[in-house]
Design an enzyme around this catalytic site. Sequence first.
Site, PDB file in Angstrom:
ATOM      1  N   ARG A  32      10.671  31.572  14.522  1.00 24.94           N
ATOM      2  CA  ARG A  32      11.844  32.510  14.902  1.00 24.94           C
ATOM      3  C   ARG A  32      12.828  31.681  15.677  1.00 24.94           C
ATOM      4  NH1 ARG A  32       9.406  37.029  18.077  1.00 24.94           N
ATOM      5  NH2 ARG A  32       8.189  35.376  18.643  1.00 24.94           N
ATOM      6  N   ASN A  50       8.513  38.940  14.261  1.00 26.15           N
ATOM      7  CA  ASN A  50       7.157  38.876  13.531  1.00 26.15           C
ATOM      8  C   ASN A  50       6.551  40.168  13.258  1.00 26.15           C
ATOM      9  OD1 ASN A  50       6.871  36.174  14.433  1.00 26.15           O
ATOM     10  ND2 ASN A  50       5.637  36.598  16.384  1.00 26.15           N
TER      11      ASN A  50
END
Length: 103
Positions: A32, A50
Site C-alpha cells: 500500500r 487491505n
Amino acid sequence: MRREIWEVSRMDEDVYQLSVIFRGHVQGVYFRATTEHIARSFAVTGRVWNLPDGRVSMVAEGTEPEVEAFLSRIQEVRSDHITDVERESSMGPRQYEDFAIAH
C-alpha cells in the site's frame, strides 16, 4: 507538472474509475505504501486498502491513460508480489481529492 492537470478538474466532472483487487503476497510487504508513493508520479486520485482475506483493493480515478499507466507501473514495480489482478472500470464523478491509504 502532471499533478496540476487533475487539480484544475472539478469534482463533479466524470472521470475514469478503476477498481482493482490484487492477489498474491501483497500484505505485509509495504504494498500500500509503495502504491501511494507511485501515485505521486501520476495525475490520479483514489484509495488503497487491505482486505481481511489477504488481498489488497484499490480505486484509482483520473483520465483513462493516466490511470492505466499508474496500474501498469504498480504491476511493474510489484511484479514479484502480485499473482493476479482483478479489475473493473467505469465512468463517474470524482470521489477523492487525493490518493491515500485507507485505514
